[in-house]
Design an enzyme around this catalytic site. Sequence first.
Site, PDB file in Angstrom:
ATOM      1  N   GLY A  50       3.142   3.208   0.340  1.00 40.01           N
ATOM      2  CA  GLY A  50       3.265   2.348   1.511  1.00 40.01           C
ATOM      3  C   GLY A  50       4.723   2.236   1.934  1.00 40.01           C
ATOM      4  O   GLY A  50       5.046   2.247   3.126  1.00 40.01           O
ATOM      5  N   THR A  51       5.600   2.145   0.952  1.00 40.11           N
ATOM      6  CA  THR A  51       7.035   2.072   1.243  1.00 40.11           C
ATOM      7  C   THR A  51       7.481   3.308   2.015  1.00 40.11           C
ATOM      8  O   THR A  51       8.217   3.209   3.009  1.00 40.11           O
ATOM      9  CB  THR A  51       7.824   1.966  -0.088  1.00 40.11           C
ATOM     10  OG1 THR A  51       7.426   0.772  -0.760  1.00 40.11           O
ATOM     11  CG2 THR A  51       9.320   1.957   0.139  1.00 40.11           C
ATOM     12  N   GLY A  75      -2.553   3.370  -1.112  1.00 39.58           N
ATOM     13  CA  GLY A  75      -3.794   3.493  -1.881  1.00 39.58           C
ATOM     14  C   GLY A  75      -3.992   2.446  -2.969  1.00 39.58           C
ATOM     15  O   GLY A  75      -5.097   1.947  -3.162  1.00 39.58           O
ATOM     16  N   THR A  89       4.741  19.191  -1.292  1.00 33.67           N
ATOM     17  CA  THR A  89       3.381  19.633  -1.637  1.00 33.67           C
ATOM     18  C   THR A  89       2.470  18.420  -1.738  1.00 33.67           C
ATOM     19  O   THR A  89       2.801  17.428  -2.393  1.00 33.67           O
ATOM     20  CB  THR A  89       3.405  20.412  -2.969  1.00 33.67           C
ATOM     21  OG1 THR A  89       4.296  21.522  -2.802  1.00 33.67           O
ATOM     22  CG2 THR A  89       2.019  20.909  -3.349  1.00 33.67           C
ATOM     23  N   CYS A 131      12.858 -11.609  -7.261  1.00 29.37           N
ATOM     24  CA  CYS A 131      14.059 -12.011  -7.999  1.00 29.37           C
ATOM     25  C   CYS A 131      14.853 -10.760  -8.324  1.00 29.37           C
ATOM     26  O   CYS A 131      14.964 -10.362  -9.470  1.00 29.37           O
ATOM     27  CB  CYS A 131      13.606 -12.747  -9.259  1.00 29.37           C
ATOM     28  SG  CYS A 131      14.913 -13.242 -10.347  1.00 29.37           S
TER      29      CYS A 131
HETATM   30  N1  PLP Z   1       4.133  -3.382   2.553  1.00 26.34           N
HETATM   31  C1  PLP Z   1       3.486  -4.440   2.062  1.00 26.34           C
HETATM   32  C2  PLP Z   1       3.032  -5.531   2.968  1.00 26.34           C
HETATM   33  C3  PLP Z   1       3.224  -4.518   0.689  1.00 26.34           C
HETATM   34  O1  PLP Z   1       2.592  -5.584   0.195  1.00 26.34           O
HETATM   35  C4  PLP Z   1       3.670  -3.469  -0.149  1.00 26.34           C
HETATM   36  C5  PLP Z   1       3.467  -3.547  -1.615  1.00 26.34           C
HETATM   37  O2  PLP Z   1       3.440  -4.599  -2.188  1.00 26.34           O
HETATM   38  C6  PLP Z   1       4.328  -2.371   0.442  1.00 26.34           C
HETATM   39  C7  PLP Z   1       4.546  -2.371   1.789  1.00 26.34           C
HETATM   40  C8  PLP Z   1       4.791  -1.229  -0.398  1.00 26.34           C
HETATM   41  O3  PLP Z   1       3.734  -0.392  -0.786  1.00 26.34           O
HETATM   42  P1  PLP Z   1       3.910   0.580  -2.050  1.00 26.34           P
HETATM   43  O4  PLP Z   1       3.799  -0.275  -3.253  1.00 26.34           O
HETATM   44  O5  PLP Z   1       2.786   1.565  -1.930  1.00 26.34           O
HETATM   45  O6  PLP Z   1       5.223   1.242  -1.911  1.00 26.34           O
END
Ligand code: PLP
Length: 390
Positions: A77-78, A207, A244, A332
């Site tokens: 997600g990041t 995921g 990949t 933190c």
């Molecule tokens: N965005 C939100 C709102 C999240 O809660 C999180 C993870 O806690 C992320 C992005 C980051 O996702 P990932 O852990 O897959 O990098």
Amino acid sequence: MIAEARPRIVYLDHSATTCVHPSVVEAMVPYFSVEYGNPSSVHTLGQHARQALEQSHRTVAEILNCAPREVVFTGSGTESDNLALRGVALARRRDGRHIVTTPIEHHAITHSLEQLVQTLGLEVTEVPVDANGLVQPEAIAAALRPDTILVSVMYANNEVGTIQPLTEIGALVHERGIIFHTDAVQAGGYLSLDVQALQVDLLSLSGHKFHAPKGVGVLYIRRGTPYVSTITGGGQEDGRRSGTENIPGIVGLVTALRQAQSERDAKNERLRALRDHLIGGVLERVPGSQLTGHPERRLPGHASFTIDGVEADALLLALDLEGIAASSGSACASGAAEPSHVLKAMGLPRARAMGALRLSLGDDNQPEDIERALEVLPKVVERLRAFTYV
Ligand code: PLP
């Protein structure tokens, strides 16, 4: 490390991560050791992997109501958030230098934007949220400028569960021809991801928040959206995210997303009933507890509170000793406990924000888990308060 047999943990931290469902593991296994080809290879094994990848694009596209080529698989997600913000900022650097967001975004957004401010000289406006963590679409519209190139507003907040009015925001943003991104990481398993109805141009998913493994994500990019890839290399994913492809992870993500979305209504109804019982019980049995986030517009399994007179870290450790896995709102990072930027933006006084508690429910929770939490929490809070000097 080999997992040891251990007493059952009451896991109330599904917003942090979830277990990988057995059916998801089962779908992934062949892609580690049998169908392990590289989807870019021309031979049969490679082509089998390619077919799995293409099918995965089609399945996610059906769920998102978009075209398969608008779906990009990423590493988290990041990463999706980073690619979206940098990708649009770089592609539109000659059109303007202003981005609109909220003060309650995940650090994957806030830190990426800070970097864009420092490196490209962009300007960022954070539109305030109210005491429930909700942003007003009209306030977003009022913040738009002729040089605004992008708006990024999260779908649902990870700390307080508040769900933002994306459709209304999207309509106002699009009226001005501006690009709209949403971080839908917390919403992926629970809310509609129809990108047409939501009126978004880019959307991030992860995921591990819906029973797929960690380290795999999705970035939806609407066709025609200005975007420059900031991960370059072999040109995978139509040049939008080189590297990949993680086929087992992608197959896992797709299997889990399909399950979560197809059973969404029934699961949400069950979760809401458990969550409401939990919220009611905490507010009744723990004096000095307050709900944080929106009372109605919140994720179905998300309960978050502040508890007066206790430090979040001490509370989490005490709950852990009782076999309850929970979380707080405060990150933190520097070693010095700081109240969460989300609670601060919602106007909570520092002392209250330091006692944040997040209990996030998921598929594996049963009514007895809620009972256990409601039995343990008041006792733990009372014990901690007895040790606190005022
Ligand atoms: N965005 C939100 C709102 C999240 O809660 C999180 C993870 O806690 C992320 C992005 C980051 O996702 P990932 O852990 O897959 O990098």
